[in-house]
Design a protein around this motif. Structure first.
Motif, PDB file in Angstrom:
ATOM      1  N   ILE A  33     -64.456 -42.591   8.582  1.00  0.00           N
ATOM      2  CA  ILE A  33     -63.069 -42.192   8.824  1.00  0.00           C
ATOM      3  C   ILE A  33     -62.801 -40.991   7.929  1.00  0.00           C
ATOM      4  CG2 ILE A  33     -60.644 -42.889   8.665  1.00  0.00           C
ATOM      5  CD1 ILE A  33     -61.602 -45.790   9.062  1.00  0.00           C
ATOM      6  N   ALA A  34     -62.494 -39.865   8.516  1.00  0.00           N
ATOM      7  CA  ALA A  34     -62.372 -38.614   7.757  1.00  0.00           C
ATOM      8  C   ALA A  34     -61.126 -38.607   6.872  1.00  0.00           C
ATOM      9  CB  ALA A  34     -62.325 -37.423   8.706  1.00  0.00           C
ATOM     10  N   ALA A  35     -61.275 -38.026   5.707  1.00  0.00           N
ATOM     11  CA  ALA A  35     -60.117 -37.766   4.849  1.00  0.00           C
ATOM     12  C   ALA A  35     -59.347 -36.590   5.437  1.00  0.00           C
ATOM     13  CB  ALA A  35     -60.575 -37.444   3.438  1.00  0.00           C
ATOM     14  N   ARG A  36     -58.027 -36.621   5.329  1.00  0.00           N
ATOM     15  CA  ARG A  36     -57.229 -35.487   5.801  1.00  0.00           C
ATOM     16  C   ARG A  36     -55.857 -35.547   5.155  1.00  0.00           C
ATOM     17  NH1 ARG A  36     -53.475 -36.690  10.337  1.00  0.00           N
ATOM     18  NH2 ARG A  36     -53.458 -34.476  10.813  1.00  0.00           N
ATOM     19  N   ASP A  37     -55.226 -34.388   5.049  1.00  0.00           N
ATOM     20  CA  ASP A  37     -53.838 -34.320   4.612  1.00  0.00           C
ATOM     21  C   ASP A  37     -52.955 -34.379   5.845  1.00  0.00           C
ATOM     22  OD1 ASP A  37     -54.931 -34.022   2.142  1.00  0.00           O
ATOM     23  OD2 ASP A  37     -54.498 -31.887   1.951  1.00  0.00           O
ATOM     24  N   VAL A  38     -51.853 -35.080   5.747  1.00  0.00           N
ATOM     25  CA  VAL A  38     -51.038 -35.325   6.929  1.00  0.00           C
ATOM     26  C   VAL A  38     -49.565 -35.212   6.586  1.00  0.00           C
ATOM     27  CG1 VAL A  38     -51.121 -37.817   6.510  1.00  0.00           C
ATOM     28  CG2 VAL A  38     -50.568 -36.979   8.785  1.00  0.00           C
ATOM     29  N   ASP A  39     -48.793 -34.643   7.492  1.00  0.00           N
ATOM     30  CA  ASP A  39     -47.333 -34.572   7.374  1.00  0.00           C
ATOM     31  C   ASP A  39     -46.727 -35.655   8.260  1.00  0.00           C
ATOM     32  OD1 ASP A  39     -46.865 -32.081   5.733  1.00  0.00           O
ATOM     33  OD2 ASP A  39     -48.079 -31.240   7.349  1.00  0.00           O
ATOM     34  N   ILE A  40     -45.861 -36.466   7.700  1.00  0.00           N
ATOM     35  CA  ILE A  40     -45.246 -37.570   8.442  1.00  0.00           C
ATOM     36  C   ILE A  40     -43.988 -37.080   9.156  1.00  0.00           C
ATOM     37  CG2 ILE A  40     -44.298 -39.893   8.305  1.00  0.00           C
ATOM     38  CD1 ILE A  40     -47.262 -39.722   7.601  1.00  0.00           C
ATOM     39  N   GLU A  41     -43.908 -37.377  10.444  1.00  0.00           N
ATOM     40  CA  GLU A  41     -42.729 -37.005  11.235  1.00  0.00           C
ATOM     41  C   GLU A  41     -41.523 -37.856  10.842  1.00  0.00           C
ATOM     42  OE1 GLU A  41     -43.846 -37.978  15.176  1.00  0.00           O
ATOM     43  OE2 GLU A  41     -45.463 -36.495  15.302  1.00  0.00           O
ATOM     44  N   ILE A  89     -54.315 -44.829  18.174  1.00  0.00           N
ATOM     45  CA  ILE A  89     -55.472 -44.086  18.694  1.00  0.00           C
ATOM     46  C   ILE A  89     -55.377 -42.613  18.317  1.00  0.00           C
ATOM     47  CG2 ILE A  89     -56.606 -43.330  20.818  1.00  0.00           C
ATOM     48  CD1 ILE A  89     -55.827 -46.081  22.017  1.00  0.00           C
ATOM     49  N   ASP A  90     -54.174 -42.055  18.380  1.00  0.00           N
ATOM     50  CA  ASP A  90     -53.980 -40.657  18.005  1.00  0.00           C
ATOM     51  C   ASP A  90     -54.284 -40.438  16.529  1.00  0.00           C
ATOM     52  OD1 ASP A  90     -52.777 -37.891  18.630  1.00  0.00           O
ATOM     53  OD2 ASP A  90     -51.522 -38.560  16.966  1.00  0.00           O
ATOM     54  N   ALA A  91     -53.803 -41.351  15.666  1.00  0.00           N
ATOM     55  CA  ALA A  91     -54.067 -41.230  14.229  1.00  0.00           C
ATOM     56  C   ALA A  91     -55.559 -41.321  13.939  1.00  0.00           C
ATOM     57  CB  ALA A  91     -53.304 -42.313  13.465  1.00  0.00           C
ATOM     58  N   LEU A  92     -56.265 -42.197  14.655  1.00  0.00           N
ATOM     59  CA  LEU A  92     -57.711 -42.314  14.487  1.00  0.00           C
ATOM     60  C   LEU A  92     -58.427 -41.046  14.942  1.00  0.00           C
ATOM     61  CD1 LEU A  92     -58.083 -45.988  15.707  1.00  0.00           C
ATOM     62  CD2 LEU A  92     -58.888 -45.157  13.492  1.00  0.00           C
ATOM     63  N   ALA A  93     -57.996 -40.509  16.079  1.00  0.00           N
ATOM     64  CA  ALA A  93     -58.633 -39.301  16.611  1.00  0.00           C
ATOM     65  C   ALA A  93     -58.513 -38.141  15.636  1.00  0.00           C
ATOM     66  CB  ALA A  93     -58.012 -38.937  17.955  1.00  0.00           C
ATOM     67  N   ARG A  94     -57.369 -38.045  14.960  1.00  0.00           N
ATOM     68  CA  ARG A  94     -57.157 -36.962  14.002  1.00  0.00           C
ATOM     69  C   ARG A  94     -58.041 -37.121  12.768  1.00  0.00           C
ATOM     70  NH1 ARG A  94     -52.344 -34.047  15.134  1.00  0.00           N
ATOM     71  NH2 ARG A  94     -51.213 -34.943  16.909  1.00  0.00           N
ATOM     72  N   ARG A  95     -58.623 -38.306  12.607  1.00  0.00           N
ATOM     73  CA  ARG A  95     -59.554 -38.539  11.499  1.00  0.00           C
ATOM     74  C   ARG A  95     -60.991 -38.685  11.988  1.00  0.00           C
ATOM     75  NH1 ARG A  95     -57.399 -39.812   6.431  1.00  0.00           N
ATOM     76  NH2 ARG A  95     -55.114 -39.935   6.380  1.00  0.00           N
ATOM     77  N   THR A 137     -46.352 -43.732   8.747  1.00  0.00           N
ATOM     78  CA  THR A 137     -46.653 -43.828   7.317  1.00  0.00           C
ATOM     79  C   THR A 137     -47.628 -44.964   7.039  1.00  0.00           C
ATOM     80  OG1 THR A 137     -44.530 -42.890   6.606  1.00  0.00           O
ATOM     81  CG2 THR A 137     -45.677 -44.296   5.031  1.00  0.00           C
ATOM     82  N   ASN A 138     -47.371 -46.140   7.567  1.00  0.00           N
ATOM     83  CA  ASN A 138     -48.223 -47.286   7.242  1.00  0.00           C
ATOM     84  C   ASN A 138     -49.586 -47.209   7.921  1.00  0.00           C
ATOM     85  OD1 ASN A 138     -46.371 -48.242   5.484  1.00  0.00           O
ATOM     86  ND2 ASN A 138     -45.851 -50.095   6.611  1.00  0.00           N
ATOM     87  N   ARG A 139     -49.674 -46.609   9.092  1.00  0.00           N
ATOM     88  CA  ARG A 139     -50.983 -46.386   9.709  1.00  0.00           C
ATOM     89  C   ARG A 139     -51.804 -45.408   8.871  1.00  0.00           C
ATOM     90  NH1 ARG A 139     -47.868 -48.213  13.642  1.00  0.00           N
ATOM     91  NH2 ARG A 139     -48.762 -49.168  15.535  1.00  0.00           N
ATOM     92  N   LEU A 159     -55.501 -45.895   7.022  1.00  0.00           N
ATOM     93  CA  LEU A 159     -56.648 -45.033   7.334  1.00  0.00           C
ATOM     94  C   LEU A 159     -57.101 -44.245   6.113  1.00  0.00           C
ATOM     95  CD1 LEU A 159     -55.623 -43.748  10.878  1.00  0.00           C
ATOM     96  CD2 LEU A 159     -57.438 -45.366  10.308  1.00  0.00           C
ATOM     97  N   ALA A 160     -56.152 -43.761   5.316  1.00  0.00           N
ATOM     98  CA  ALA A 160     -56.514 -43.026   4.105  1.00  0.00           C
ATOM     99  C   ALA A 160     -57.263 -43.917   3.119  1.00  0.00           C
ATOM    100  CB  ALA A 160     -55.256 -42.451   3.449  1.00  0.00           C
ATOM    101  N   SER A 161     -56.912 -45.204   3.103  1.00  0.00           N
ATOM    102  CA  SER A 161     -57.570 -46.148   2.187  1.00  0.00           C
ATOM    103  C   SER A 161     -58.993 -46.471   2.613  1.00  0.00           C
ATOM    104  CB  SER A 161     -56.743 -47.433   2.102  1.00  0.00           C
ATOM    105  OG  SER A 161     -55.451 -47.171   1.587  1.00  0.00           O
ATOM    106  N   LEU A 162     -59.309 -46.265   3.894  1.00  0.00           N
ATOM    107  CA  LEU A 162     -60.637 -46.550   4.422  1.00  0.00           C
ATOM    108  C   LEU A 162     -61.458 -45.284   4.627  1.00  0.00           C
ATOM    109  CD1 LEU A 162     -59.651 -49.193   7.135  1.00  0.00           C
ATOM    110  CD2 LEU A 162     -60.745 -49.647   4.926  1.00  0.00           C
TER     111      LEU A 162
END
Length: 461
Positions: free
Chosen positions: A256-264, A231-237, A48-50, A54-57
């Protein structure tokens, strides 16, 4: 009458020996037999916090679905809002609160103060973001969190050309004088105290003018899975992180790409619930267990069988079944130190001694967890020896008593786990669990009493 916060005069992580009123104690429920439950948990704090950072940037708006709503995530939301990020609530389909729509500003703005609370991710992840903002941003934290290691971030930001004033402390409180840009380039860092130092720089690096070439120069690098999560979160963006050698990372500048994400679900928060099956000889399933994940909690599937448990994946859940007893273990937990409190509790309830190593870095978490665990288990009649890099636990008959939290959520849940089978364990400040799991006491009681729809336990709120 007042009850002392401390049962050992030589260990005082708060530094004040403040007494606690008796009504601050929470009597841990005792299981009258084998616990059998199916538990659903809210989202991962780490993810969530990562994703909030990333969403803010990012280059556009992102929807974060099923995020964790807790003290740590609230501190992160407040910090990013203070820098000009719009974070709006949207109706979510989950049981644990609204989704968040994150809308980055055209320009981040400082001239603000950020209260990190006890959130290590806020005090480490947000300063590089503040360096990209215009104006000074002052960071501070709860008194009990001010001493957490920050030197790696302070020195790295300065090496990258960021003006940071900490009055020579090497830690909180400090002020980042943001200019709207960070030059970036090559920098060395000693992340021996926390892998969050590495993640903090990687998360913002694509926004640096020259990107980042980061090299770890310390003797050890704890909690590598958390860096892999970043690194995984960055790659997905769309941000590629190269690692040409162990302890070296290269991030090229870019969007850094915008994306919708589901949190595990938070798999580390699953640890005490799954361990309850082992402690009581019962069966506990955690729902929505991901098929693949970078969360440290995934290691539980391989760790818990060492205690004699059976672990099964079926129907989207991970199920742990306890055996006739609890075996002692020899474990290196260097990759999953945040699981150590739960593992140590099981070791204290085992049939034979255990040695848990690779966890020296957890002395720098919310409290000195090695000293805290040793102190509290001894206070209930147990035998624990502190090692340079871990603990040696020799099981002894345990008795009830006050279990202190040290403002640490994982210390609170560890006391509750021991209290399942040891009557009379009273948790001081169980509200510390609100840091990452505000629903803990409701979920825990339901698990013990068997309340809920055919054992499926879902906390509201």
């Amino acid at each position: 009458m007042l009850i002392s916060k401390y049962s050992a005069p030589d260990f005082d992580p708060y530094g004040d020996n403040t007494p606690v009123e008796p009504d601050a104690l929470w009597l841990a429920p005792v299981a009258d037999g084998a616990v059998r439950a199916r538990v659903s948990l809210p989202g991962s704090k780490s993810i969530t916090n990562r994703e909030l950072v990333l969403a803010s940037l990012a280059g556009g708006s992102s929807l974060i679905r099923a995020p964790l709503h807790s003290k740590d995530s609230a501190n992160m939301v407040q910090a990013l809002r203070a820098l000009g990020v719009r974070i709006e609530e949207r109706d979510g389909s989950g049981a644990f609160g609204d989704d968040w729509l994150v809308i980055p500003p055209e320009e981040l703005t400082g001239s603000t103060t950020i209260d990190c609370g006890q959130a290590g991710t806020v005090m480490r992840f947000v300063p590089p973001v503040a360096a990209l903002a215009l104006g000074p941003t002052t960071f501070d934290a709860d008194d009990s969190a001010r001493g957490r290691p920050m030197g790696g971030i302070v020195s790295a930001l300065r090496a990258l050309g960021v003006d940071l004033d900490d009055a020579g402390r090497g830690g909180l409180p400090f002020t980042v004088h943001g200019t709207g840009r960070v030059a970036g380039g090559a920098v060395e860092i000693d992340a021996s105290a926390s892998s969050q130092f590495v993640s903090a720089l990687l998360l913002s690096a694509a926004r640096f003018d020259d990107g980042l070439r980061l090299t770890h120069v310390g003797e050890r690098l704890p909690s590598l899975p958390h860096i892999e999560m970043t690194i995984d979160a960055l790659a997905r963006r769309g941000v590629k992180v190269e690692s040409p050698a162990t302890g070296e990372w290269i991030v090229t500048p870019g969007t850094i790409a915008a994306r919708d994400v589901d949190i595990e679900p938070d798999l580390s928060n699953a640890a005490p619930f799954l361990a309850a099956a082992i402690a009581t000889g019962g069966s506990v399933s955690v729902t929505d267990w991901p098929d693949a994940t970078t969360q440290v909690g995934a290691e539980l599937a391989g760790i818990l069988p060492a205690f004699g448990a059976a672990v099964e994946r079926a129907d989207g859940a991970l199920t742990v079944r306890g055996g006739d007893g609890i075996r002692g273990v020899e474990l290196d937990l260097s990759a999953g130190g945040e699981l150590a409190p739960t593992i140590v509790a099981l070791a204290a309830l085992a049939d034979s001694p255990s040695t848990i190593t690779g966890i020296g870095h957890i002395r720098n978490h919310e409290t000195d967890r090695l000293a805290a665990l040793a102190n509290e288990i001894r206070g209930l009649g147990g035998e624990v020896d502190e090692l340079d890099d871990g603990l040696r636990i020799v099981p002894r008959p345990l008795h009830g008593g006050v279990w202190h939290s040290y403002e640490d959520h994982r210390m609170s849940t560890t006391g509750a786990l021991i209290g399942l089978v040891v009557p009379g364990v009273q948790i001081e400040n169980v509200e510390a669990t609100h840091k990452t799991l505000p629903q803990f006491t409701a979920l825990w009681r339901d698990m013990v009493t068997g309340d809920g729809d055919q054992g499926r336990l879902v906390a509201g709120g």
